[in-house]
Write an enzyme that holds these catalytic residues in place. Sequence first.
Site, short mmCIF file in Angstrom:
data_model
loop_
_atom_site.label_atom_id
_atom_site.label_comp_id
_atom_site.label_asym_id
_atom_site.label_seq_id
_atom_site.Cartn_x
_atom_site.Cartn_y
_atom_site.Cartn_z
N ASP A 32 1.44 44.95 17.42
CA ASP A 32 2.67 45.38 17.03
C ASP A 32 3.88 44.62 17.62
O ASP A 32 4.91 45.25 17.40
CB ASP A 32 2.83 46.94 16.80
CG ASP A 32 1.47 47.47 16.21
OD1 ASP A 32 1.01 46.86 15.10
OD2 ASP A 32 0.98 48.32 17.01
N LYS A 77 4.27 39.73 15.55
CA LYS A 77 4.08 38.21 15.38
C LYS A 77 4.19 38.04 14.08
O LYS A 77 4.44 36.62 13.86
CB LYS A 77 2.35 38.57 15.56
CG LYS A 77 1.90 38.88 17.05
CD LYS A 77 0.45 38.91 17.25
CE LYS A 77 -0.19 40.27 16.48
NZ LYS A 77 0.27 41.56 16.98
N THR A 97 -9.88 46.45 20.50
CA THR A 97 -10.65 46.06 18.99
C THR A 97 -11.84 45.30 19.38
O THR A 97 -12.22 45.19 20.33
CB THR A 97 -9.56 45.22 18.31
OG1 THR A 97 -9.64 45.31 16.93
CG2 THR A 97 -9.33 43.81 18.85
N GLY A 139 -1.82 44.50 10.65
CA GLY A 139 -0.78 44.74 9.83
C GLY A 139 0.52 44.06 10.28
O GLY A 139 1.14 44.28 11.37
N HIS A 140 1.03 43.16 9.22
CA HIS A 140 1.90 42.10 9.75
C HIS A 140 3.06 42.45 8.66
O HIS A 140 2.78 42.36 7.59
CB HIS A 140 1.75 40.65 9.85
CG HIS A 140 0.80 40.39 10.75
ND1 HIS A 140 0.77 40.85 11.98
CD2 HIS A 140 -0.15 39.30 10.87
CE1 HIS A 140 -0.49 40.00 12.71
NE2 HIS A 140 -0.53 39.21 11.88
N GLN A 155 -3.92 41.92 16.23
CA GLN A 155 -3.93 42.64 17.50
C GLN A 155 -3.26 42.06 18.69
O GLN A 155 -2.38 41.39 18.56
CB GLN A 155 -5.15 43.08 17.58
CG GLN A 155 -5.89 44.23 16.78
CD GLN A 155 -6.56 43.43 15.56
OE1 GLN A 155 -7.08 42.44 15.77
NE2 GLN A 155 -6.55 43.95 14.20
N ASP A 168 17.14 44.12 20.38
CA ASP A 168 18.13 44.87 19.68
C ASP A 168 17.80 46.31 19.80
O ASP A 168 18.68 47.18 19.66
CB ASP A 168 18.52 44.30 18.05
CG ASP A 168 17.12 44.35 17.29
OD1 ASP A 168 16.32 43.54 17.82
OD2 ASP A 168 16.99 45.30 16.49
N ALA A 211 2.03 49.67 10.65
CA ALA A 211 2.32 48.96 9.33
C ALA A 211 1.06 49.12 8.39
O ALA A 211 1.14 49.32 7.13
CB ALA A 211 2.37 47.50 9.39
#
Length: 435
Positions: free
Chosen positions: A15, A18, A238, A42-43, A223, A332, A298
């Site tokens: 997460d 990427k 994983t 999940g991107h 991952q 940020d 995601a």
Amino acid sequence: MAKTNIAVLGAQWGDEGKGKIVDMLTPHFAAVARYQGGHNAGHTVYVQGTKFVLHLIPSGILHPGVACVIGNGVVVDPQALFKEVDELAAMGIGVDGRLRVSEKAHVILPYHRELDVLSEARRGERKIGTTSRGIGPAYEDKIGRRGIRVCDVLGDRAALAEEVRENVSARNQIIRETTLDWQPVFERLVADGERMRPWVGDVSLFLHQTMAAGGAIMFEGAQATLLDIDHGTYPFVTSSNASVGGICTGLGVPPRAIGGVLGVAKAYTTRVGEGPLPTELFGEIADRLRDTGQEYGASTGRPRRCGWYDAVVVRYSARINGLDAIALTKLDVLDDLAEVMICTGYRTDAGILTEFPADLRLLAGAEPVYERMPGWSSPTKGVTRFEELPAQAQRYIRRLEEVSGVGCAVISTGSDRAETIVRGDSIVAGWFAKS
Ligand code: GDP
């Protein structure tokens, strides 16, 4: 066009963002190739305010003309693939002619999901925290040499029927509460195979031909290194090699095809699921990081555990993957903090560790050794030049580079493609120079 093939992979526990980095770099490449994992990844990518969530298909699909490859190292759930293809189509993005699925990829069958849920339930307190999508059991079947590959689905029907019958019978011996009939599984698989057929081929050959024709490839990791089956925090990992080693086996390309490796790391650390996270924070700062950074999965929506930047982890990732540079994301998110911390070692019963240990028991009682730095308390969101960052943010990044042993060539200051700094004097700029 880039001059070299590069890998973009996670340097922490996943997460890291990427998807955004791959998306931003894609215009330099002829093809983007996934080498491991499944739809547990999940991107999330934002393009001019539109949100795209991709699980199986490389995020390169958002760029017209770029080929997107799903390698043999990936496990494919046909239903999940179709859902993604349909969602992309609804947003005006077609995959035909651009998506290539390896004929050697293994398929996830409906009972793999049940087995995943069962195996987690049996582990009780020691559960891994998987996404319960059948990824692990599909890899178990692959290594157990009873898996079903895409080419088997498209091949001889009688042989496929036999394999499905045997596999369903093995499943019925494990899950005795319900008996599954093999025939509907077989029929579904045959129908799914027909829909996949136009995309299926020899992915290794395609990549070699692309390279021979002068096209560069981006290898996209899912991952991350600390979730790698061999080098991660086993067993809380994983089921595939998410680190650089997975590229050769997962796509059928030689090591010298990998010209550069870009590790993606957040300016802090997060992890989803169970397992050690030495710099984990609880309370107000954790909540602030989670809310500001929108640290919810995601794929599953699960809240992520949050902590300070861990240089031991990133240094370890740099060693395992041979990182040439870091893409540092979500700077940020730290904008409002009065103080930021960097972990440089772990205080344990065995003394201070500065290298990541294999034995998780050492980590369980580990206390991070921190360096404190003042925060910058001013916005960095959207900044595109390093020199325009607040002085204290620049100092923080320089210190991360020193303690991690890798330069931050790319710095992400927001979720949009445009909210990015690419440092002109960095190796990454060199990869794309005069291209
Ligand atoms: P991935 O699986 O590594 O691609 O990561 P995810 O997509 O699960 O999570 C990354 C999230 O962070 C996504 O929602 C991105 O839009 C977002 N993101 C990426 N880079 C930045 C950044 O620099 N700042 C902020 N605020 N969000 C970012």
